[in-house]
Design a protein around this motif. Structure first.
Motif, PDB file in Angstrom:
ATOM      1  N   ASP A  31       0.828  -1.210   0.000  1.00 51.47           N
ATOM      2  CA  ASP A  31       0.000   0.000   0.000  1.00 51.47           C
ATOM      3  C   ASP A  31       0.858   1.255   0.000  1.00 51.47           C
ATOM      4  O   ASP A  31       2.003   1.250   0.447  1.00 51.47           O
ATOM      5  CB  ASP A  31      -0.919   0.004   1.221  1.00 51.47           C
ATOM      6  CG  ASP A  31      -1.961  -1.097   1.153  1.00 51.47           C
ATOM      7  OD1 ASP A  31      -2.452  -1.380   0.042  1.00 51.47           O
ATOM      8  OD2 ASP A  31      -2.280  -1.679   2.203  1.00 51.47           O
ATOM      9  N   GLY A  32       0.264   2.311  -0.473  1.00 56.16           N
ATOM     10  CA  GLY A  32       0.924   3.606  -0.503  1.00 56.16           C
ATOM     11  C   GLY A  32      -0.092   4.677  -0.853  1.00 56.16           C
ATOM     12  O   GLY A  32      -1.300   4.456  -0.741  1.00 56.16           O
ATOM     13  N   ALA A  33       0.417   5.813  -1.309  1.00 57.64           N
ATOM     14  CA  ALA A  33      -0.481   6.904  -1.684  1.00 57.64           C
ATOM     15  C   ALA A  33       0.225   7.854  -2.628  1.00 57.64           C
ATOM     16  O   ALA A  33       1.461   7.865  -2.721  1.00 57.64           O
ATOM     17  CB  ALA A  33      -0.959   7.662  -0.448  1.00 57.64           C
ATOM     18  N   LEU A  34      -0.582   8.629  -3.333  1.00 59.07           N
ATOM     19  CA  LEU A  34      -0.092   9.737  -4.143  1.00 59.07           C
ATOM     20  C   LEU A  34      -0.423  11.008  -3.383  1.00 59.07           C
ATOM     21  O   LEU A  34      -1.590  11.300  -3.105  1.00 59.07           O
ATOM     22  CB  LEU A  34      -0.753   9.749  -5.522  1.00 59.07           C
ATOM     23  CG  LEU A  34      -0.554   8.506  -6.390  1.00 59.07           C
ATOM     24  CD1 LEU A  34      -1.268   8.675  -7.725  1.00 59.07           C
ATOM     25  CD2 LEU A  34       0.926   8.214  -6.604  1.00 59.07           C
ATOM     26  N   TYR A  35       0.608  11.732  -3.015  1.00 59.21           N
ATOM     27  CA  TYR A  35       0.478  12.999  -2.315  1.00 59.21           C
ATOM     28  C   TYR A  35       0.760  14.115  -3.319  1.00 59.21           C
ATOM     29  O   TYR A  35       1.404  13.893  -4.346  1.00 59.21           O
ATOM     30  CB  TYR A  35       1.491  13.100  -1.172  1.00 59.21           C
ATOM     31  CG  TYR A  35       1.359  12.000  -0.146  1.00 59.21           C
ATOM     32  CD1 TYR A  35       0.626  12.207   1.014  1.00 59.21           C
ATOM     33  CD2 TYR A  35       1.959  10.758  -0.336  1.00 59.21           C
ATOM     34  CE1 TYR A  35       0.505  11.204   1.970  1.00 59.21           C
ATOM     35  CE2 TYR A  35       1.838   9.752   0.608  1.00 59.21           C
ATOM     36  CZ  TYR A  35       1.116   9.983   1.755  1.00 59.21           C
ATOM     37  OH  TYR A  35       0.987   8.986   2.685  1.00 59.21           O
ATOM     38  N   THR A  36       0.319  15.313  -3.017  1.00 56.19           N
ATOM     39  CA  THR A  36       0.649  16.466  -3.838  1.00 56.19           C
ATOM     40  C   THR A  36       1.294  17.512  -2.949  1.00 56.19           C
ATOM     41  O   THR A  36       0.701  17.948  -1.959  1.00 56.19           O
ATOM     42  CB  THR A  36      -0.598  17.049  -4.514  1.00 56.19           C
ATOM     43  OG1 THR A  36      -1.210  16.029  -5.313  1.00 56.19           O
ATOM     44  CG2 THR A  36      -0.222  18.213  -5.423  1.00 56.19           C
ATOM     45  N   GLY A  41       6.158  26.527  -6.522  1.00 55.46           N
ATOM     46  CA  GLY A  41       4.890  27.051  -7.006  1.00 55.46           C
ATOM     47  C   GLY A  41       4.103  26.139  -7.925  1.00 55.46           C
ATOM     48  O   GLY A  41       3.062  26.531  -8.450  1.00 55.46           O
ATOM     49  N   GLN A  42       4.571  24.911  -8.127  1.00 54.67           N
ATOM     50  CA  GLN A  42       3.896  23.967  -9.008  1.00 54.67           C
ATOM     51  C   GLN A  42       3.546  22.696  -8.226  1.00 54.67           C
ATOM     52  O   GLN A  42       4.290  22.285  -7.339  1.00 54.67           O
ATOM     53  CB  GLN A  42       4.773  23.590 -10.206  1.00 54.67           C
ATOM     54  CG  GLN A  42       5.050  24.721 -11.161  1.00 54.67           C
ATOM     55  CD  GLN A  42       3.782  25.209 -11.858  1.00 54.67           C
ATOM     56  OE1 GLN A  42       2.869  24.442 -12.146  1.00 54.67           O
ATOM     57  NE2 GLN A  42       3.714  26.505 -12.104  1.00 54.67           N
ATOM     58  N   PRO A  43       2.433  22.055  -8.599  1.00 50.81           N
ATOM     59  CA  PRO A  43       2.101  20.797  -7.932  1.00 50.81           C
ATOM     60  C   PRO A  43       3.063  19.688  -8.360  1.00 50.81           C
ATOM     61  O   PRO A  43       3.453  19.608  -9.529  1.00 50.81           O
ATOM     62  CB  PRO A  43       0.683  20.500  -8.426  1.00 50.81           C
ATOM     63  CG  PRO A  43       0.573  21.204  -9.736  1.00 50.81           C
ATOM     64  CD  PRO A  43       1.463  22.413  -9.635  1.00 50.81           C
ATOM     65  N   ASN A  44       3.487  18.909  -7.411  1.00 48.00           N
ATOM     66  CA  ASN A  44       4.326  17.744  -7.677  1.00 48.00           C
ATOM     67  C   ASN A  44       3.631  16.540  -7.073  1.00 48.00           C
ATOM     68  O   ASN A  44       3.227  16.570  -5.899  1.00 48.00           O
ATOM     69  CB  ASN A  44       5.704  17.908  -7.054  1.00 48.00           C
ATOM     70  CG  ASN A  44       6.586  18.844  -7.833  1.00 48.00           C
ATOM     71  OD1 ASN A  44       7.573  18.422  -8.411  1.00 48.00           O
ATOM     72  ND2 ASN A  44       6.253  20.133  -7.871  1.00 48.00           N
ATOM     73  N   ILE A  45       3.501  15.483  -7.858  1.00 47.55           N
ATOM     74  CA  ILE A  45       2.855  14.264  -7.388  1.00 47.55           C
ATOM     75  C   ILE A  45       3.927  13.375  -6.781  1.00 47.55           C
ATOM     76  O   ILE A  45       4.923  13.055  -7.430  1.00 47.55           O
ATOM     77  CB  ILE A  45       2.117  13.564  -8.542  1.00 47.55           C
ATOM     78  CG1 ILE A  45       1.036  14.508  -9.076  1.00 47.55           C
ATOM     79  CG2 ILE A  45       1.533  12.235  -8.085  1.00 47.55           C
ATOM     80  CD1 ILE A  45       0.486  14.122 -10.411  1.00 47.55           C
ATOM     81  N   ILE A  46       3.713  12.998  -5.546  1.00 47.84           N
ATOM     82  CA  ILE A  46       4.680  12.203  -4.799  1.00 47.84           C
ATOM     83  C   ILE A  46       4.123  10.793  -4.637  1.00 47.84           C
ATOM     84  O   ILE A  46       3.072  10.604  -4.032  1.00 47.84           O
ATOM     85  CB  ILE A  46       4.936  12.812  -3.397  1.00 47.84           C
ATOM     86  CG1 ILE A  46       5.171  14.316  -3.460  1.00 47.84           C
ATOM     87  CG2 ILE A  46       6.061  12.067  -2.693  1.00 47.84           C
ATOM     88  CD1 ILE A  46       6.356  14.762  -4.279  1.00 47.84           C
ATOM     89  N   CYS A  61       4.719  18.402 -12.483  1.00 51.56           N
ATOM     90  CA  CYS A  61       3.660  18.723 -13.428  1.00 51.56           C
ATOM     91  C   CYS A  61       3.276  20.182 -13.244  1.00 51.56           C
ATOM     92  O   CYS A  61       3.857  20.883 -12.402  1.00 51.56           O
ATOM     93  CB  CYS A  61       2.460  17.789 -13.274  1.00 51.56           C
ATOM     94  SG  CYS A  61       1.712  17.766 -11.639  1.00 51.56           S
ATOM     95  N   THR A  62       2.305  20.624 -13.997  1.00 47.11           N
ATOM     96  CA  THR A  62       1.788  21.979 -13.870  1.00 47.11           C
ATOM     97  C   THR A  62       0.321  21.882 -13.468  1.00 47.11           C
ATOM     98  O   THR A  62      -0.263  20.796 -13.496  1.00 47.11           O
ATOM     99  CB  THR A  62       1.903  22.741 -15.202  1.00 47.11           C
ATOM    100  OG1 THR A  62       1.064  22.093 -16.162  1.00 47.11           O
ATOM    101  CG2 THR A  62       3.350  22.778 -15.713  1.00 47.11           C
ATOM    102  N   ARG A 115      15.955  16.997  -0.214  1.00 48.06           N
ATOM    103  CA  ARG A 115      16.030  16.494  -1.589  1.00 48.06           C
ATOM    104  C   ARG A 115      14.642  16.370  -2.201  1.00 48.06           C
ATOM    105  O   ARG A 115      14.443  16.645  -3.381  1.00 48.06           O
ATOM    106  CB  ARG A 115      16.784  15.158  -1.632  1.00 48.06           C
ATOM    107  CG  ARG A 115      18.284  15.360  -1.427  1.00 48.06           C
ATOM    108  CD  ARG A 115      19.093  14.067  -1.429  1.00 48.06           C
ATOM    109  NE  ARG A 115      18.820  13.326  -0.198  1.00 48.06           N
ATOM    110  CZ  ARG A 115      18.204  12.152  -0.144  1.00 48.06           C
ATOM    111  NH1 ARG A 115      17.847  11.534  -1.243  1.00 48.06           N
ATOM    112  NH2 ARG A 115      17.990  11.562   1.003  1.00 48.06           N
ATOM    113  N   LEU A 116      13.641  15.984  -1.397  1.00 44.80           N
ATOM    114  CA  LEU A 116      12.275  15.901  -1.879  1.00 44.80           C
ATOM    115  C   LEU A 116      11.800  17.258  -2.394  1.00 44.80           C
ATOM    116  O   LEU A 116      11.159  17.355  -3.436  1.00 44.80           O
ATOM    117  CB  LEU A 116      11.350  15.420  -0.760  1.00 44.80           C
ATOM    118  CG  LEU A 116       9.873  15.326  -1.105  1.00 44.80           C
ATOM    119  CD1 LEU A 116       9.625  14.115  -2.007  1.00 44.80           C
ATOM    120  CD2 LEU A 116       9.041  15.233   0.152  1.00 44.80           C
ATOM    121  N   MET A 117      12.148  18.304  -1.673  1.00 47.02           N
ATOM    122  CA  MET A 117      11.693  19.641  -2.018  1.00 47.02           C
ATOM    123  C   MET A 117      12.549  20.292  -3.103  1.00 47.02           C
ATOM    124  O   MET A 117      12.364  21.453  -3.428  1.00 47.02           O
ATOM    125  CB  MET A 117      11.654  20.515  -0.764  1.00 47.02           C
ATOM    126  CG  MET A 117      10.674  19.988   0.302  1.00 47.02           C
ATOM    127  SD  MET A 117       8.994  19.691  -0.318  1.00 47.02           S
ATOM    128  CE  MET A 117       8.407  21.354  -0.484  1.00 47.02           C
TER     129      MET A 117
END
Length: 135
Positions: A31-36, A41-46, A61-62, A115-117
């Motif tokens: 299990d996991g998840a997609l976070y935003t 200033g742009q959305p990133n899917i994690i 992404c934008t 690094r994530l950011m």
């Protein structure tokens, strides 16, 4: 997990849904998840697996292509198959995604967070599982 706690605390829940996912590998479910997260200033899917032994993947992404990109990531993760993570490191992944995602290895929370950011100048800490330096 401190990594999941960070993602939950920083997820842009006011605008984007948290998307639960299940990754199937050889009949085994993880299990996991997609976070935003908003990065520069742009959305990133994690893509974060609940198992800390799995790396985090960041899909840039934008606002305009967010829904399409999130659906591509969701479909990719949920599909049965093997070597999905390895595939993301090859140019072949560009047949699915507009650009290669960034991989962020779980090390110390501080290093992982930086690094994530997007601070790629942070040197990853020693990975305690196999004593290799990861980047």
């Amino acid at each position: 997990s401190p990594y999941i706690n960070f993602l939950l605390e920083n997820h842009a829940a006011d605008k984007y849904p948290l998307v639960p996912i299940a990754e199937y590998m050889g009949g085994t479910r993880e299990d996991g998840a997609l976070y935003t997260l908003m990065i520069d200033g742009q959305p990133n899917i994690i893509w974060e697996n609940n198992c800390d032994a799995r790396s985090t993947y960041v899909f840039r992404c934008t606002e305009d292509d967010y829904i399409e990109t999130r659906q591509l990531v969701f479909d990719y993760v949920m599909a049965e198959g093997s070597n999905k993570r390895k595939f993301l490191h090859t140019d072949k992944c560009l047949t699915i995604f507009k650009e290669k995602p960034r991989m962020v290895v779980h090390t110390t929370l501080e290093s992982w967070t930086q690094r994530l950011m997007g601070n790629e100048n942070v040197v990853a800490d020693k990975d305690s599982d196999n004593n290799n330096i990861k980047r």
